[in-house]
Motif scaffolding. Structure first.
Motif, PDB file in Angstrom:
ATOM      1  N   LEU A 285      32.473  40.961  15.707  1.00 31.22           N
ATOM      2  CA  LEU A 285      31.343  41.006  15.548  1.00 31.22           C
ATOM      3  C   LEU A 285      31.012  41.021  14.185  1.00 31.22           C
ATOM      4  O   LEU A 285      31.587  42.005  13.263  1.00 31.22           O
ATOM      5  N   ALA A 286      30.100  40.210  13.613  1.00 32.18           N
ATOM      6  CA  ALA A 286      29.630  40.230  12.294  1.00 32.18           C
ATOM      7  C   ALA A 286      28.287  40.529  12.058  1.00 32.18           C
ATOM      8  O   ALA A 286      27.496  39.979  13.047  1.00 32.18           O
ATOM      9  N   VAL A 287      27.635  41.253  11.366  1.00 29.68           N
ATOM     10  CA  VAL A 287      26.334  41.665  11.414  1.00 29.68           C
ATOM     11  C   VAL A 287      25.759  41.696   9.921  1.00 29.68           C
ATOM     12  O   VAL A 287      26.394  42.142   8.893  1.00 29.68           O
ATOM     13  N   GLY A 288      24.484  40.878   9.664  1.00 27.44           N
ATOM     14  CA  GLY A 288      24.001  40.957   8.208  1.00 27.44           C
ATOM     15  C   GLY A 288      22.817  41.557   8.377  1.00 27.44           C
ATOM     16  O   GLY A 288      21.744  41.408   8.953  1.00 27.44           O
ATOM     17  N   VAL A 289      23.196  42.524   7.321  1.00 30.51           N
ATOM     18  CA  VAL A 289      22.036  43.577   7.088  1.00 30.51           C
ATOM     19  C   VAL A 289      21.769  43.412   5.635  1.00 30.51           C
ATOM     20  O   VAL A 289      21.441  44.550   4.751  1.00 30.51           O
ATOM     21  N   ASP A 290      21.357  42.288   5.089  1.00 31.60           N
ATOM     22  CA  ASP A 290      21.821  41.948   3.633  1.00 31.60           C
ATOM     23  C   ASP A 290      20.342  41.521   3.141  1.00 31.60           C
ATOM     24  O   ASP A 290      20.104  40.689   2.137  1.00 31.60           O
TER      25      ASP A 290
END
Length: 380
Positions: A144-149
């Protein structure tokens, strides 16, 4: 073998998401572009929904130690007359804390759960197969990859998820000042006070026993936003608070408000959370709360998925459950800001009439009164 997750962004939403996943057995690594984890900004409002997330993550006590717990949220007009003074129910808490304290508490929760943090690692893109592309040329991959950017999310952009990113006409200068005895009259103690004058606003918010958070809001083309700050312009607009405005130092940051909308919150094995997915003006004080709430909800959705291997379906189910409340909150936050350009007397009448209506008040505070998914005792 534990499932793996990689997260772009070590801010409030990123660390909350990391802690929630790690507490559920994920092997989590956070990639942060700065040289250390640090909070940008001054104070932050955390409503009941956000406080419940902190409790669920085991970060509540550290995050809220010494925090200001207000009794009323009050709005005043250009003549310093009360437009509306709304009591905050005891079961619908609202606290203000230092962003740095909140980030530190989430960092501690991550450390306890075994989250790894890599600094000086800027994300410049992502793929739907669970990959983050780093500025160093490295590609990192996980289940899983998550962008909280943030609002300028490279993860959102590279996945083709962006529907809208626009900046509003308003922005704010934010700062902290030291508090002194006598700063608040007896009738003002215990209140969050939002003052209006024309298109300018001054938000006065105690954060703890020794500090006050000030937000000076105006339109982008207003000379009052220029730095170095012309204190007299703000004193003329809000003479009642001249003693606080005079105390403002040179540490000010101007930020214009952004609104982001996405066609979806995920593509394949990669998701976006917080401002990357749904930035909103800070009018309802829910930006941080919504980011933390959705990070926890995503971790719960992945944990409860019928097929743990089917991450894309779990992410779609998570979005279907959470998106209606987020879009509701975003819509009302934008609507609240529309009164800025009304004449003072008209704005006062609109606010007083609207907030005096039980249905409208319920819509405004719907997110704050929600029960976030997964808000149970900390997992470990």
């Amino acid at each position: 073998m534990a499932r793996s997750a990689i997260i772009s962004g070590g801010g409030i939403g990123g660390l909350a998401t990391a802690a929630a996943l790690a507490q559920r057995g994920w092997d989590v690594t956070v990639y942060e572009r700065q040289s250390e984890l640090r909070a940008a900004g001054s104070g932050i409002y955390i409503w009941e929904n956000g406080l419940r997330v902190l409790e669920a993550l085991g970060a509540y006590e550290e995050a809220t130690e010494g925090a200001f717990h207000g009794t009323h949220f009050e709005q005043r007009d250009n003549l310093d007359q009360i437009i509306e003074s709304a009591p905050i129910a005891s079961d619908k808490r609202l606290l203000t804390v230092l962003r740095s304290r909140l980030l530190g508490a989430l960092k501690s929760a991550c450390e306890r759960a075994g989250v790894k943090v890599v600094t000086n690692a800027e994300t410049i893109g992502a793929t739907a197969s669970g990959e983050l592309l780093l500025a160093s040329g490295q590609t990192v991959r996980a289940d899983l990859a998550v962008g909280v950017d943030g609002v300028w999310s490279r993860v959102r952009q590279s996945l083709g998820l962006e529907l809208l990113h626009e900046q509003t006409r308003e922005g704010a200068l934010r700062t902290m000042i030291a508090s002194r005895a006598g700063d608040f009259a007896a009738q003002d103690v215990g209140k969050y006070i939002e003052n209006w004058n024309g298109t300018r606003r001054l938000l006065v918010t105690p954060v703890n026993a020794t500090q006050i958070y000030l937000a000076l809001t105006c339109l982008q083309d207003d000379e009052a936003r220029n730095l170095p700050l012309d204190r007299q312009l703000w004193i003329d607009a809000f003479p009642r608070w001249a003693h606080l405005i005079e105390r403002i130092g040179d540490t000010l940051s101007w930020g214009v408000y952004s609104v982001t909308r996405s066609r979806a919150w995920s593509a394949g094995r990669t998701a976006i959370v917080g401002d990357a997915a749904h930035a909103q003006p800070p009018n309802l004080g829910q930006g941080g709360g919504m980011a933390m709430q959705n990070g926890l909800a995503m971790a719960v959705a992945l944990e409860q998925a019928k097929d743990p291997r089917d991450i894309p379906s779990a992410l779609q189910a998570w979005e279907a459950a959470e998106r209606p409340l987020v879009e509701h909150c975003q819509r009302w936050s934008i609507l609240y800001g529309e009164v800025t350009c009304l004449p003072d007397a008209v704005r006062s009448q609109v606010i007083r009439s609207a907030m005096g209506d039980a249905w409208v008040a319920g819509q405004v505070f719907k997110a704050a009164n929600s029960s976030p998914t997964g808000t149970v005792a900390p997992r470990r």
